[in-house]
Design a protein around this motif. Structure first.
Motif, PDB file in Angstrom:
ATOM      1  N   ASN A 203      32.553  29.361  40.392  1.00 51.37           N
ATOM      2  CA  ASN A 203      33.387  30.007  40.659  1.00 51.37           C
ATOM      3  C   ASN A 203      33.457  30.447  42.061  1.00 51.37           C
ATOM      4  N   VAL A 204      33.188  29.445  42.800  1.00 52.24           N
ATOM      5  CA  VAL A 204      33.463  29.647  44.171  1.00 52.24           C
ATOM      6  C   VAL A 204      34.910  28.807  44.500  1.00 52.24           C
TER       7      VAL A 204
ATOM      8  N   ALA B 205      39.761  38.367  41.482  1.00 51.27           N
ATOM      9  CA  ALA B 205      38.786  37.855  40.404  1.00 51.27           C
ATOM     10  C   ALA B 205      39.694  36.719  39.405  1.00 51.27           C
TER      11      ALA B 205
ATOM     12  N   ARG C 241      25.261  33.595  43.376  1.00 53.13           N
ATOM     13  CA  ARG C 241      26.188  34.573  42.590  1.00 53.13           C
ATOM     14  C   ARG C 241      26.874  34.386  41.682  1.00 53.13           C
ATOM     15  N   GLU C 242      27.400  33.245  41.826  1.00 55.36           N
ATOM     16  CA  GLU C 242      28.575  32.789  40.772  1.00 55.36           C
ATOM     17  C   GLU C 242      29.870  33.530  40.992  1.00 55.36           C
ATOM     18  N   PHE C 243      30.164  33.833  42.261  1.00 51.67           N
ATOM     19  CA  PHE C 243      31.492  34.208  42.931  1.00 51.67           C
ATOM     20  C   PHE C 243      31.502  34.225  44.490  1.00 51.67           C
TER      21      PHE C 243
ATOM     22  N   ARG D 224      33.491  44.690  46.408  1.00 52.85           N
ATOM     23  CA  ARG D 224      33.327  43.206  46.727  1.00 52.85           C
ATOM     24  C   ARG D 224      33.015  43.304  48.536  1.00 52.85           C
TER      25      ARG D 224
ATOM     26  N   GLY E 257      40.080  32.392  39.996  1.00 53.40           N
ATOM     27  CA  GLY E 257      38.851  31.235  40.074  1.00 53.40           C
ATOM     28  C   GLY E 257      39.417  29.873  39.866  1.00 53.40           C
TER      29      GLY E 257
ATOM     30  N   ARG F  33      35.156  33.360  47.424  1.00 52.43           N
ATOM     31  CA  ARG F  33      36.440  33.162  47.587  1.00 52.43           C
ATOM     32  C   ARG F  33      36.418  32.859  49.210  1.00 52.43           C
TER      33      ARG F  33
ATOM     34  N   MET G  76      26.884  32.424  47.557  1.00 51.09           N
ATOM     35  CA  MET G  76      28.317  32.480  46.697  1.00 51.09           C
ATOM     36  C   MET G  76      27.677  31.668  45.484  1.00 51.09           C
TER      37      MET G  76
ATOM     38  N   ASP H  99      30.877  38.075  49.821  1.00 49.10           N
ATOM     39  CA  ASP H  99      31.747  37.625  48.396  1.00 49.10           C
ATOM     40  C   ASP H  99      33.009  36.746  48.754  1.00 49.10           C
TER      41      ASP H  99
ATOM     42  N   CYS I 102      41.921  35.741  46.768  1.00 56.54           N
ATOM     43  CA  CYS I 102      40.464  36.370  46.523  1.00 56.54           C
ATOM     44  C   CYS I 102      40.229  36.878  45.376  1.00 56.54           C
TER      45      CYS I 102
END
Ligand code: NAD
Length: 259
Positions: free
Chosen positions: A175-176, A238, A130-132, A8, A241, A134, A127, A83, A236
């Motif tokens: 997922n942000v 994974a 990209r569906e991610f 990331r 979420g 933090r 973000m 990310d 941050c």
């Protein structure tokens, strides 16, 4: 625990020392490509070399003042699709609110409310796509329990906190996440400057106030920046979420409330 962050990219504002640097170090250790930021090139390069030596990761640097639009533009250009975004800057000076003119308030709002909001504005759509994402804002325990001499900080950071509370609920479905980390007393230059101010006000020695503040904390010590950095890395992760819009106090138990 593997935080699932290998590969990331993180943009860490105001990270040449103190809490920002500690966040950058913890993220780099987890395999994150980190972009460090500060205003002084020499200090920034020292921090980058230190983190590279400790983690074996390549660290990039951007000399920029995060308070200015030009500074933020330099950060966006160096890292258009992070990310992870860690928002941080210096804190406003202590004082008596009767002494603060319009300019002092605008400076505090620019630094501790508007700069992080503009940073978020820039990165959030990428973000979401990209569906991610933090985002962690370094604020202050003063948001939860105002510190009398830090009125500029109490006010400006509360503005950011209110804004983030609304936005966090609008982006978590992709997922942000956006959370705030609220440092209590951590042993950094900022803490020493605040203690120095109080010591001068009370005509007491720095050592006396330093020791009193330490002993008045339930942990009988100040926090260490690495403890803060590791909490940031966890936010941050994974696996984080489902945690968003939170204000997490790290203060050795100093805040006395049940919730
Ligand atoms: P610090 O003064 O030790 O470090 C701040 C870092 O930010 C330095 O690297 C500095 O060069 C950089 N910086 C400052 N302004 C900048 C700007 N405009 N653009 C780019 N870089 C900038 O401070 P710290 O203790 O690490 O605190 C970080 C934040 O947390 C501050 O806002 C502070 O007020 C807040 N805070 C700290 C404590 C504590 O006990 N340390 C407690 C509550 C809140």
């Amino acid at each position: 625990m593997d935080l699932g962050l290998e590969g990331r990219t993180a943009l860490v504002c105001a990270s040449s020392r103190g809490l920002g640097r500690a966040c950058a170090y913890s993220l780099a250790r987890e395999g994150v490509h980190v972009i460090l930021n500060g205003r002084t090139e020499a200090t920034l390069l020292d921090a980058a070399q230190e983190i590279q030596a400790l983690t074996g990761r390549t660290v990039h640097t951007v000399v920029a003042d995060v308070r200015s639009e030009a500074g933020r533009q330099a950060l966006y250009e160096a890292c258009p699709n992070p990310d992870i975004l860690i928002n941080n800057a210096g804190g406003p000076p202590p004082g008596d609110f009767r002494e603060w003119a319009h300019d002092a308030w605008i400076a505090a709002l620019e630094q501790n409310m508007l700069a992080p909001i503009f940073m978020i504005k820039h990165v959030i759509d990428g973000m979401l796509e990209r569906e991610f994402g933090r985002i962690v804002n370094i604020t202050s325990a003063a948001v939860k329990a105002p510190i009398p001499t830090l009125g500029l900080s109490n006010g400006a950071r509360s503005g950011l906190t209110g804004f983030v509370a609304g936005l966090a609920r609008q982006v978590v479905h992709k997922n942000v996440t956006i959370n705030n980390l609220l440092p209590g007393p951590f042993e950094t230059e900022r803490l020493r400057a605040n203690i120095d101010y109080v010591a001068k006000q009370q005509s007491a020695s720095f050592e006396k106030i330093y020791e009193e503040r330490k002993q008045s904390n339930p942990a009988k010590r100040f926090g260490q920046a690495e403890e803060f950095g590791d909490a940031c890395a966890y936010l941050c992760a994974a696996q984080s979420g489902f945690m968003t819009g939170q204000n997490i106090v790290l203060d050795g138990g100093h805040y006395p409330g049940t919730l």
